[in-house]
Each structure stands twice: as structure tokens, then as C-alpha cells.
Design a protein around this motif. Structure first.
Motif, PDB file in Angstrom:
ATOM      1  N   LEU A  96       0.816  -1.169  -0.067  1.00 58.56           N
ATOM      2  CA  LEU A  96      -0.089  -0.022  -0.084  1.00 58.56           C
ATOM      3  C   LEU A  96       1.040   1.121  -0.028  1.00 58.56           C
ATOM      4  CD1 LEU A  96      -2.581   1.244   0.178  1.00 58.56           C
ATOM      5  CD2 LEU A  96      -2.471   1.248   2.802  1.00 58.56           C
ATOM      6  N   LYS A  97       2.067   1.363   0.635  1.00 56.50           N
ATOM      7  CA  LYS A  97       2.904   2.519   0.684  1.00 56.50           C
ATOM      8  C   LYS A  97       3.327   2.884  -0.745  1.00 56.50           C
ATOM      9  CE  LYS A  97       5.100   1.313   4.994  1.00 56.50           C
ATOM     10  NZ  LYS A  97       6.358   0.863   5.660  1.00 56.50           N
ATOM     11  N   ASN A  98       3.323   2.213  -1.311  1.00 52.17           N
ATOM     12  CA  ASN A  98       3.560   2.383  -3.205  1.00 52.17           C
ATOM     13  C   ASN A  98       2.514   2.942  -3.753  1.00 52.17           C
ATOM     14  OD1 ASN A  98       6.417   1.506  -2.846  1.00 52.17           O
ATOM     15  ND2 ASN A  98       6.006  -0.660  -3.414  1.00 52.17           N
ATOM     16  N   TRP A  99       1.318   2.699  -3.403  1.00 52.10           N
ATOM     17  CA  TRP A  99       0.280   2.981  -4.189  1.00 52.10           C
ATOM     18  C   TRP A  99      -0.740   3.784  -3.734  1.00 52.10           C
ATOM     19  CZ3 TRP A  99       1.131   2.459  -9.176  1.00 52.10           C
ATOM     20  CH2 TRP A  99       2.094   1.738  -9.675  1.00 52.10           C
ATOM     21  N   LYS A 100      -0.736   3.957  -2.194  1.00 51.46           N
ATOM     22  CA  LYS A 100      -1.970   4.513  -1.583  1.00 51.46           C
ATOM     23  C   LYS A 100      -2.397   5.998  -1.990  1.00 51.46           C
ATOM     24  CE  LYS A 100       0.703   6.767   2.142  1.00 51.46           C
ATOM     25  NZ  LYS A 100       0.868   6.925   3.794  1.00 51.46           N
ATOM     26  N   ASP A 101      -1.387   6.688  -3.003  1.00 49.73           N
ATOM     27  CA  ASP A 101      -1.906   7.846  -3.614  1.00 49.73           C
ATOM     28  C   ASP A 101      -2.843   7.750  -4.581  1.00 49.73           C
ATOM     29  OD1 ASP A 101      -0.477   9.394  -1.512  1.00 49.73           O
ATOM     30  OD2 ASP A 101       1.209   9.456  -2.811  1.00 49.73           O
ATOM     31  N   TYR A 102      -2.831   6.487  -5.261  1.00 48.28           N
ATOM     32  CA  TYR A 102      -3.837   6.043  -6.251  1.00 48.28           C
ATOM     33  C   TYR A 102      -5.256   5.457  -5.761  1.00 48.28           C
ATOM     34  CZ  TYR A 102       0.320   6.827  -9.286  1.00 48.28           C
ATOM     35  OH  TYR A 102       1.372   7.289  -9.935  1.00 48.28           O
ATOM     36  N   CYS A 103      -5.336   5.246  -4.493  1.00 52.78           N
ATOM     37  CA  CYS A 103      -6.445   4.460  -3.994  1.00 52.78           C
ATOM     38  C   CYS A 103      -7.700   5.318  -3.543  1.00 52.78           C
ATOM     39  CB  CYS A 103      -5.914   3.896  -2.754  1.00 52.78           C
ATOM     40  SG  CYS A 103      -4.839   2.279  -3.016  1.00 52.78           S
ATOM     41  N   TYR A 104      -8.543   4.896  -4.371  1.00 50.02           N
ATOM     42  CA  TYR A 104      -9.831   5.571  -3.894  1.00 50.02           C
ATOM     43  C   TYR A 104     -10.473   4.882  -2.484  1.00 50.02           C
ATOM     44  CZ  TYR A 104     -15.067   6.415  -4.595  1.00 50.02           C
ATOM     45  OH  TYR A 104     -16.430   6.922  -4.305  1.00 50.02           O
ATOM     46  N   ASP A 105     -11.299   5.939  -1.657  1.00 52.34           N
ATOM     47  CA  ASP A 105     -11.439   5.673  -0.306  1.00 52.34           C
ATOM     48  C   ASP A 105     -12.922   4.520  -0.556  1.00 52.34           C
ATOM     49  OD1 ASP A 105     -12.088   5.277   2.118  1.00 52.34           O
ATOM     50  OD2 ASP A 105     -12.055   7.500   2.838  1.00 52.34           O
ATOM     51  N   LEU A 106     -12.641   3.272  -0.003  1.00 47.41           N
ATOM     52  CA  LEU A 106     -13.726   2.522  -0.125  1.00 47.41           C
ATOM     53  C   LEU A 106     -14.662   2.369   1.334  1.00 47.41           C
ATOM     54  CD1 LEU A 106     -11.755  -0.208  -1.582  1.00 47.41           C
ATOM     55  CD2 LEU A 106     -13.404   1.133  -2.969  1.00 47.41           C
ATOM     56  N   LYS A 107     -14.432   3.406   2.260  1.00 47.44           N
ATOM     57  CA  LYS A 107     -15.344   3.309   3.344  1.00 47.44           C
ATOM     58  C   LYS A 107     -16.679   3.525   3.255  1.00 47.44           C
ATOM     59  CE  LYS A 107     -14.661   8.089   5.222  1.00 47.44           C
ATOM     60  NZ  LYS A 107     -13.583   8.557   4.399  1.00 47.44           N
ATOM     61  N   ASP A 108     -17.021   3.974   2.277  1.00 48.85           N
ATOM     62  CA  ASP A 108     -18.730   4.469   2.055  1.00 48.85           C
ATOM     63  C   ASP A 108     -19.118   3.439   0.973  1.00 48.85           C
ATOM     64  OD1 ASP A 108     -18.684   6.342   4.173  1.00 48.85           O
ATOM     65  OD2 ASP A 108     -17.913   7.859   2.633  1.00 48.85           O
ATOM     66  N   SER A 109     -18.282   2.523   0.427  1.00 49.62           N
ATOM     67  CA  SER A 109     -18.863   1.567  -0.679  1.00 49.62           C
ATOM     68  C   SER A 109     -19.659   0.497  -0.200  1.00 49.62           C
ATOM     69  CB  SER A 109     -17.752   1.264  -1.319  1.00 49.62           C
ATOM     70  OG  SER A 109     -16.889   0.298  -0.727  1.00 49.62           O
ATOM     71  N   GLU A 110     -20.635   0.032  -1.174  1.00 52.78           N
ATOM     72  CA  GLU A 110     -21.313  -1.171  -1.065  1.00 52.78           C
ATOM     73  C   GLU A 110     -20.429  -2.255  -0.466  1.00 52.78           C
ATOM     74  OE1 GLU A 110     -24.576  -3.379  -0.329  1.00 52.78           O
ATOM     75  OE2 GLU A 110     -24.700  -1.089  -0.183  1.00 52.78           O
ATOM     76  N   ILE A 111     -19.534  -2.453  -1.265  1.00 47.67           N
ATOM     77  CA  ILE A 111     -18.539  -3.837  -0.863  1.00 47.67           C
ATOM     78  C   ILE A 111     -18.006  -3.522   0.423  1.00 47.67           C
ATOM     79  CG2 ILE A 111     -16.452  -2.821  -2.103  1.00 47.67           C
ATOM     80  CD1 ILE A 111     -16.093  -5.462  -2.955  1.00 47.67           C
ATOM     81  N   TYR A 112     -17.854  -2.294   0.761  1.00 47.74           N
ATOM     82  CA  TYR A 112     -17.201  -2.528   2.185  1.00 47.74           C
ATOM     83  C   TYR A 112     -18.232  -2.999   3.311  1.00 47.74           C
ATOM     84  CZ  TYR A 112     -15.444  -0.485   6.711  1.00 47.74           C
ATOM     85  OH  TYR A 112     -14.930  -0.328   7.883  1.00 47.74           O
ATOM     86  N   SER A 113     -19.459  -2.667   2.817  1.00 50.60           N
ATOM     87  CA  SER A 113     -20.538  -2.788   3.910  1.00 50.60           C
ATOM     88  C   SER A 113     -21.029  -4.753   4.097  1.00 50.60           C
ATOM     89  CB  SER A 113     -22.020  -2.094   3.680  1.00 50.60           C
ATOM     90  OG  SER A 113     -22.208  -2.743   2.469  1.00 50.60           O
ATOM     91  N   GLN A 114     -20.481  -5.131   2.828  1.00 46.55           N
ATOM     92  CA  GLN A 114     -20.444  -6.508   2.702  1.00 46.55           C
ATOM     93  C   GLN A 114     -19.698  -7.378   3.306  1.00 46.55           C
ATOM     94  OE1 GLN A 114     -23.420  -7.966   1.312  1.00 46.55           O
ATOM     95  NE2 GLN A 114     -24.249  -6.092   0.553  1.00 46.55           N
TER      96      GLN A 114
END
Length: 424
Positions: A96-114
Motif C-alpha cells: 500500500l505504501k507504493n500505491w496509496k496515493d492512487y487508491c479511492y477511499d472505499l469506506k462508504d462503498s457498498e462492497i465495504y458494507s458486505q
């Protein structure tokens, strides 16, 4: 030194890029999905699932699979393109250290709730840049038919000492049994060496972390590297081939030796089930722990994940939404969950998961219910691919008797501290 490393990585990325097929360009305004898949063994299943989703929804899904051992360099190359992956993966906190600046925040996503547990979310402060999509196990896959032909059952192997006794005996009468060796080749080709510089190397790290009460370390003591040596020695002496030949042996070689009933034991994981099930019945297969001579009576299979989905936040809004929809469909729809359970052999950490048909997954569950402790996946804390490659090179030289075990220890301990310091 850093310039040399970047240059080498850039060249590797360029080479990997030449192997990647062109990604189709969609009409402007249409959401599309481009998934850069980490798992070569699941490529066919992902291609079929992508096709099914497109037929059902009309959304174009392109799945490109990186060559074994080339995911990071392929990802670097693809992310530099205008049509970059919308869905990719990291292996855990280090990746993740290499790619976190490219990552969309999934905390409000439907898949996170699953998710069945928040433990399967890869977090960075309050944000959720990654979500685990598969839980897997690895150990020693056993051809029970051959084991019984040699005069043993699984009950005869409950520790490292017993494993060595059985393997040594099988090796001594391999001609009589009509096989080539107790273990399949511990191939050190790039397609195969991850089994030993990553998965087998996880065990000394796991037990040292357990002793120290930590889940990561800037330095290692190497407390259990003698146990690591014992296992590797067993693999390369009670083998289908001469140790000097291992540098050229591939993952396919090792699998084929097992499929052709040329060896009894095969270190690999639950992801191999679908391929092995083409040849063997469930009754002929088993997976036992990689007994390490430390806490054998309580040791279960090595179970965890290094597979975290991430969505490219630099993609268009339409592509991000299309990607989120595809991910959610994979883990909630009947088609998606069935494919992941049956075609890919995955246990997925989501509420709508289909019960696995994978016999190795079932054995992991049975072991846990029996009170055995799964070995956690700590190789996600390994400092870099360069560190792994250094260990792999040292193991290969040791097997061929052109290097010493001291070189392996140095690659493991000294290079760990050096590489960890570079990532701070």
C-alpha cells in the motif's frame, strides 16, 4: 543506489508491458472496468466472469493478468498509461505504501458494507484504500493414494520429525513405488520460487513475531532460520530432481510432477484445488501443515490474504462507479459468488459467500474447529520484492552448493534491516 534500483524497475516494467494486450478504448461517457489481475491460475475464471457481467449489464470489463512474479512491475507500467487499470491490488501494508496515493477511499462503498469483519479492510488512518477479496490457505498438499501405497496415512504425520521420517523412507524406496521423489521439485524459477522465498519464509517470521509479540519488525533476529533450513533441506534432498537442477524448474514442472503421481508432497495452496481436481478426487487429496518443529501439535495451515482490491481514484467518475458496481456484483450475485467459490476455489470474506467446495478450504475450517492455530500471513510485511529476490538467489545457490547457508541467513536478516530502513 536508488537510481540503479529505479532504472532496473523501469526496465522490468517496460519488459512486462510488452506482454500486456492492448486495453480497448470505450466511447466517452461510458463507464468501463479494467482489472489488472494478480492470479494467473484464476485467469480463465476471471475472463469468464467478466464476460458474464458484460452480458448481464452491458458494461465492458477487461481483465488482464500479469505474469507470475511480475505484478508490481506490470502495475507500474500500466498505471503510467492513459487507460490505466481501474481495479488493481496490493499485498498489504507494505504494498500500500507504493500505491496509496492512487487508491479511492472505499469506506462508504457498498462492497465495504458486505465484509463479514472489519479485519478484512486495509486501512490508512480513517480511510479504507483496500478490501480483501479472498482468504486462502497453504501447506503441504498430499497424494493420499501414494502415501498409503508407501505404507502411511495422514495420522503418521503430525510433526516435522514424523514428516522427515516418512519422506526419507519414501525417498529410499521411490523406485519400488514407481515415483521420482517424496517432494515435487522446489523450483527456483521465477514462476515457482515465491513458494520458498515468500510462503516458506513466512514461517520463521511468524514464529519470531509470535515470540516478540509484534506484527512487524524493523530488524529480525533469525531465531527460527535453522528450522527453515531443515525444511528446505528436506525439500531438496527428498526430491524428484537433483538440487543443482532447481534453478530451472518451474511452477508447471512442480505441479505436473504431482498431477502425474511422481511425488507424494507438493507445497502449495488452496488456489491449486481447481486444477488438481481435474485429476484427483477429493478423497485422494489432503493438505497438512508445513510442520516446522516449533509448535507442531497446535499448528494449522497458513491462512490469510495478500489480496486487497483497490480502485484507481484517478479514473473517471464513470469508470470508478462501474468498477465499484462490478466488485460488488462479484461478491453478492449468484453468478459471481458461485464462480469465486467453485471456479476459483476462493473463500471470500463477504456476507453472501457461497460455501466452498474446495477440499483444502474445508480442511482449514476443520483444523480450526479442532483447536489448531492457523499460521498467519506475515509475508505481507516483507520489506520489498528486492529482499525476496535476494533470499531466492541465496536459496538457489545453496541448493546448487555454490553458496552457503550463511549467505541465506545474511540475505534474510541483514537485507531485511537494510530494506526496511529504505522504506521508512
Amino acid at each position: 543506489m536508488k537510481m540503479k534500483k529505479l532504472t532496473a524497475m523501469g526496465m522490468a516494467a517496460l519488459m512486462a508491458a510488452t506482454m500486456i494486450p492492448a486495453v480497448p478504448v470505450m466511447a466517452e461517457g461510458e463507464g468501463k472496468v479494467y482489472y489488472l489481475n494478480f492470479k494467473p491460475e484464476a485467469d480463465e475464471a476471471w475472463q469468464n466472469l467478466a464476460k458474464a457481467y458484460t452480458e448481464e449489464t452491458g458494461t465492458e470489463v477487461t481483465v488482464v493478468t500479469a505474469a507470475s512474479g511480475q505484478y508490481e512491475t506490470t502495475l507500474q507500467s500500466e498505471m503510467a498509461k492513459s487507460d490505466a487499470p481501474t481495479l488493481f491490488q496490493v499485498n498489504g501494508p507494505v504494498g500500500l505504501k507504493n500505491w496509496k496515493d492512487y487508491c479511492y477511499d472505499l469506506k462508504d462503498s457498498e462492497i465495504y458494507s458486505q465484509l463479514t469483519s472489519d479485519a478484512y479492510a486495509l486501512k490508512d488512518g480513517e480511510s479504507v484504500p483496500g478490501i480483501a477479496y479472498v482468504i486462502e490457505s497453504y501447506g503441504l498438499i498430499v497424494n493420499k493414494t501414494l502415501l498409503e501405497k508407501a505404507g502411511y496415512t495422514l495420522d503418521d504425520i503430525k510433526s516435522y520429525d514424523q514428516l522427515k521420517t516418512v519422506a526419507d523412507d519414501i525417498q529410499s524406496k521411490k523406485d519400488e513405488l514407481g515415483i521420482k521423489g517424496a517432494f515435487t521439485s522446489a523450483g527456483m524459477d521465477a514462476s515457482s520460487d515465491w513458494r520458498f522465498k515468500t510462503h516458506l519464509a513466512n514461517l520463521p517470521i511468524y514464529y519470531e513475531y509470535k515470540d516478540e509479540g509484534v506484527d512487524d519488525a524493523a530488524e529480525l533476529k533469525g531465531t527460527y532460520l535453522e528450522n527453515y533450513k531443515n525444511l528446505f533441506d528436506l525439500y531438496i534432498t527428498d526430491s524428484t530432481c537433483d538440487p543443482a537442477e532447481l534453478s530451472a524448474k518451474t511452477a508447471d514442472d512442480s505441479r505436473n510432477e504431482f498431477v502425474n503421481s511422481e511425488a507424494v508432497f507438493y507445497q502449495n495452496g488452496s488456489w491449486e484445488y481447481a486444477e488438481l481436481a481435474k485429476t484427483f478426487s477429493d478423497e485422494e487429496l489432503a493438505m497438512i501443515p508445513i510442520y516446522f518443529g516449533v509448535d507442531d501439535e497446535n499448528q494449522g495451515l497458513a491462512t490469510g490474504t495478500e489480496n486487497y482490491w483497490c480502485v484507481n481514484k484517478n479514473a473517471s467518475e464513470e469508470d470508478i462507479q462501474a468498477t465499484l458496481d462490478f466488485m460488488n456484483w462479484c461478491v453478492t450475485s449468484e453468478t459471481g459468488t458461485k464462480s469465486m467459490a467453485e471456479d476459483m476455489g476462493f473463500t471470500i470474506p463477504f456476507k453472501t459467500a457461497v460455501a466452498p467446495t474446495n477440499v483444502f478450504v474445508k480442511q482449514d475450517l476443520e483444523n480450526t474447529e479442532a483447536g489448531l492455530t492457523p499460521v498467519s500471513w506475515n509475508f505481507t510485511t516483507m520489506p520489498s520484492e528486492e529482499w525476496k529476490n535476494g533470499v531466492g538467489t541465496a536459496l538457489t545457490a545453496y541448493a546448487a552448493e555454490t553458496g552457503s547457508w550463511d549467505d541465506v541467513v545474511s540475505a534474510f536478516v541483514d537485507n531485511w534491516a537494510m530494506e526496511k530502513a529504505l522504506t521508512e
